[in-house]
Design an enzyme around this catalytic site. Structure first.
Site, PDB file in Angstrom:
ATOM      1  N   LYS A  76       1.116 -29.666 -92.270  1.00 51.28           N
ATOM      2  CA  LYS A  76       1.611 -29.819 -90.890  1.00 51.28           C
ATOM      3  C   LYS A  76       2.938 -30.607 -90.916  1.00 51.28           C
ATOM      4  O   LYS A  76       3.692 -30.489 -91.873  1.00 51.28           O
ATOM      5  CB  LYS A  76       0.539 -30.458 -90.005  1.00 51.28           C
ATOM      6  CG  LYS A  76      -0.798 -29.702 -90.118  1.00 51.28           C
ATOM      7  CD  LYS A  76      -1.801 -30.075 -89.094  1.00 51.28           C
ATOM      8  CE  LYS A  76      -3.063 -29.240 -89.321  1.00 51.28           C
ATOM      9  NZ  LYS A  76      -4.078 -29.488 -88.320  1.00 51.28           N
ATOM     10  N   GLY A  91      -8.916 -31.281 -87.171  1.00 50.80           N
ATOM     11  CA  GLY A  91      -8.490 -32.679 -87.056  1.00 50.80           C
ATOM     12  C   GLY A  91      -9.480 -33.569 -86.344  1.00 50.80           C
ATOM     13  O   GLY A  91      -9.155 -34.700 -85.972  1.00 50.80           O
ATOM     14  N   SER A 118     -11.413 -29.564 -90.486  1.00 56.01           N
ATOM     15  CA  SER A 118     -12.102 -30.741 -91.028  1.00 56.01           C
ATOM     16  C   SER A 118     -12.791 -30.475 -92.367  1.00 56.01           C
ATOM     17  O   SER A 118     -13.860 -31.033 -92.643  1.00 56.01           O
ATOM     18  CB  SER A 118     -13.097 -31.302 -90.010  1.00 56.01           C
ATOM     19  OG  SER A 118     -12.403 -31.769 -88.862  1.00 56.01           O
ATOM     20  N   ASN A 152      -2.389 -27.286 -95.760  1.00 52.59           N
ATOM     21  CA  ASN A 152      -1.448 -27.234 -94.639  1.00 52.59           C
ATOM     22  C   ASN A 152      -1.052 -28.672 -94.301  1.00 52.59           C
ATOM     23  O   ASN A 152      -1.823 -29.402 -93.701  1.00 52.59           O
ATOM     24  CB  ASN A 152      -2.124 -26.546 -93.438  1.00 52.59           C
ATOM     25  CG  ASN A 152      -1.280 -26.599 -92.183  1.00 52.59           C
ATOM     26  OD1 ASN A 152      -0.090 -26.918 -92.221  1.00 52.59           O
ATOM     27  ND2 ASN A 152      -1.888 -26.279 -91.044  1.00 52.59           N
ATOM     28  N   GLU A 206      -2.335 -24.843 -83.180  1.00 50.42           N
ATOM     29  CA  GLU A 206      -1.373 -25.810 -82.645  1.00 50.42           C
ATOM     30  C   GLU A 206      -0.135 -25.095 -82.123  1.00 50.42           C
ATOM     31  O   GLU A 206       0.481 -25.519 -81.142  1.00 50.42           O
ATOM     32  CB  GLU A 206      -1.024 -26.842 -83.737  1.00 50.42           C
ATOM     33  CG  GLU A 206      -2.201 -27.792 -83.967  1.00 50.42           C
ATOM     34  CD  GLU A 206      -2.253 -28.428 -85.344  1.00 50.42           C
ATOM     35  OE1 GLU A 206      -1.253 -28.379 -86.085  1.00 50.42           O
ATOM     36  OE2 GLU A 206      -3.317 -28.978 -85.683  1.00 50.42           O
ATOM     37  N   HIS A 260      -1.279 -20.430 -86.023  1.00 53.63           N
ATOM     38  CA  HIS A 260      -2.099 -21.647 -86.025  1.00 53.63           C
ATOM     39  C   HIS A 260      -2.352 -22.075 -84.577  1.00 53.63           C
ATOM     40  O   HIS A 260      -1.473 -21.942 -83.724  1.00 53.63           O
ATOM     41  CB  HIS A 260      -1.388 -22.759 -86.805  1.00 53.63           C
ATOM     42  CG  HIS A 260      -2.291 -23.921 -87.074  1.00 53.63           C
ATOM     43  ND1 HIS A 260      -2.600 -24.844 -86.111  1.00 53.63           N
ATOM     44  CD2 HIS A 260      -2.986 -24.283 -88.183  1.00 53.63           C
ATOM     45  CE1 HIS A 260      -3.442 -25.734 -86.622  1.00 53.63           C
ATOM     46  NE2 HIS A 260      -3.696 -25.421 -87.875  1.00 53.63           N
ATOM     47  N   GLU A 305     -10.365 -20.731 -87.859  1.00 49.74           N
ATOM     48  CA  GLU A 305     -10.234 -22.167 -87.616  1.00 49.74           C
ATOM     49  C   GLU A 305     -10.665 -22.477 -86.181  1.00 49.74           C
ATOM     50  O   GLU A 305      -9.832 -22.404 -85.251  1.00 49.74           O
ATOM     51  CB  GLU A 305      -8.786 -22.609 -87.796  1.00 49.74           C
ATOM     52  CG  GLU A 305      -8.250 -22.429 -89.192  1.00 49.74           C
ATOM     53  CD  GLU A 305      -7.138 -23.426 -89.470  1.00 49.74           C
ATOM     54  OE1 GLU A 305      -7.297 -24.226 -90.384  1.00 49.74           O
ATOM     55  OE2 GLU A 305      -6.134 -23.413 -88.751  1.00 49.74           O
TER      56      GLU A 305
HETATM   57  P1  PGA Z   1      -7.789 -30.297 -90.624  1.00 54.59           P
HETATM   58  O1  PGA Z   1      -6.739 -29.166 -90.222  1.00 54.59           O
HETATM   59  O2  PGA Z   1      -8.308 -29.973 -92.001  1.00 54.59           O
HETATM   60  O3  PGA Z   1      -7.009 -31.582 -90.610  1.00 54.59           O
HETATM   61  O4  PGA Z   1      -8.892 -30.256 -89.613  1.00 54.59           O
HETATM   62  C1  PGA Z   1      -6.938 -27.831 -90.587  1.00 54.59           C
HETATM   63  C2  PGA Z   1      -5.831 -26.957 -90.052  1.00 54.59           C
HETATM   64  O5  PGA Z   1      -5.381 -27.178 -88.920  1.00 54.59           O
HETATM   65  O6  PGA Z   1      -5.358 -26.036 -90.750  1.00 54.59           O
END
Ligand code: PGA
Length: 255
Positions: free
Chosen positions: A10, A176, A216, A8, A100, A98, A170
């Protein structure tokens, strides 16, 4: 079941980044003989790069996914992109819900459920993201939150359709932050989600839905996460932006 490794990106990347990434990924994968027998690799760049990435990957067993979609087929929806438009570009997978988007764009479980049904209707593979915040986990409410997210979004979906979906657990506190869920924490939640699917859709369907872990994931923790029986792959953010870190995660997912 094959393991899914989904990158992903983003809101990162550029045409140049795509142009550099594709040969680096393909060359790296060529070193893992027979990788496509046990793994499915998906790349999810921002909307503007979906078409060029899909064209660059024609003939290779790597899928292209979007990070969001509208539930509507067309119309006066400025800034939105329909499931048909994704399919038209050669996109076969789409992340929905997601955290976010839930947080920053106020997406509700019901709204995400509409997207899930719209994708399944035209044969695209949804990756439904679920996961609790740290406050919810500290209050021991993480199972309740994930139960609500899974059950609300999958309302009015048939077992036959749901068997074509993917769920990604997640935890918001792991995204992140560099703090991943432990393999045991992730496995526990995955087993809980599988049990929810079993109760609503039956054991056969529940057994067919890949449940991915995200938050992460990196080359150092991917192996331990993938060794858990209920983890069928990973949704990788930051570490998917460079093939140097995405490739070892794929390697750890091969069986
Ligand atoms: P990350 O993001 O691996 O940077 O923690 C994962 C995600 O949001 O899909």
């Amino acid at each position: 079941m094959k393991n899914w490794i989904v990158g992903n990106w983003k809101m990162n990347g550029s045409q140049d980044a795509v142009t550099d990434y594709v040969p680096a990924l393909l060359n790296g994968l060529a070193e893992f003989t027979g990788w496509e027998k046990s793994a499915r690799v998906v790349l999810c760049p921002p909307y503007p790069y979906l078409g060029m990435l899909a064209r660059a990957l024609i003939g290779y067993p790597i899928a292209v996914g979007a990070q969001n979609v509208s539930a509507q087929p067309q119309g006066a929806l400025t800034g939105e992109v329909s499931p048909h438009m994704l399919a038209d570009l050669g996109v076969t997978v789409c992340i929905i819900g997601h955290s976010e988007r839930r947080r920053q764009f106020a997406e509700s479980d019901d709204f995400i459920g509409e997207k899930l049904r719209a994708l399944l209707e035209i044969g695209l593979t949804p990756i439904l993201c679920v996961g609790e915040t740290l406050a919810e986990r500290d209050a021991a409410g993480h199972m309740d939150v994930v139960r609500r997210q899974v059950l609300r979004a999958t309302e009015d979906v048939s077992a036959e359709a749901l068997a074509r979906a993917i769920i990604a657990y997640e935890p918001v506190w792991a995204i992140g932050t560099g703090v991943n869920a432990t393999p045991e924490q992730a496995n526990e939640m995955h087993a809980f989600i599988r049990n929810l699917l079993d109760e609503r859709f039956g054991a056969e369907t529940a057994g067919r839905v890949p449940i991915l872990y995200g938050g992460s994931v990196n080359p150092a923790n991917a192996g331990a996460l993938m060794s858990q029986p209920e983890i069928n792959g990973t949704l990788v953010g930051g570490a998917s932006l460079k093939s140097e870190t995405f490739l070892p995660i794929i390697e750890h997912s091969l069986t």
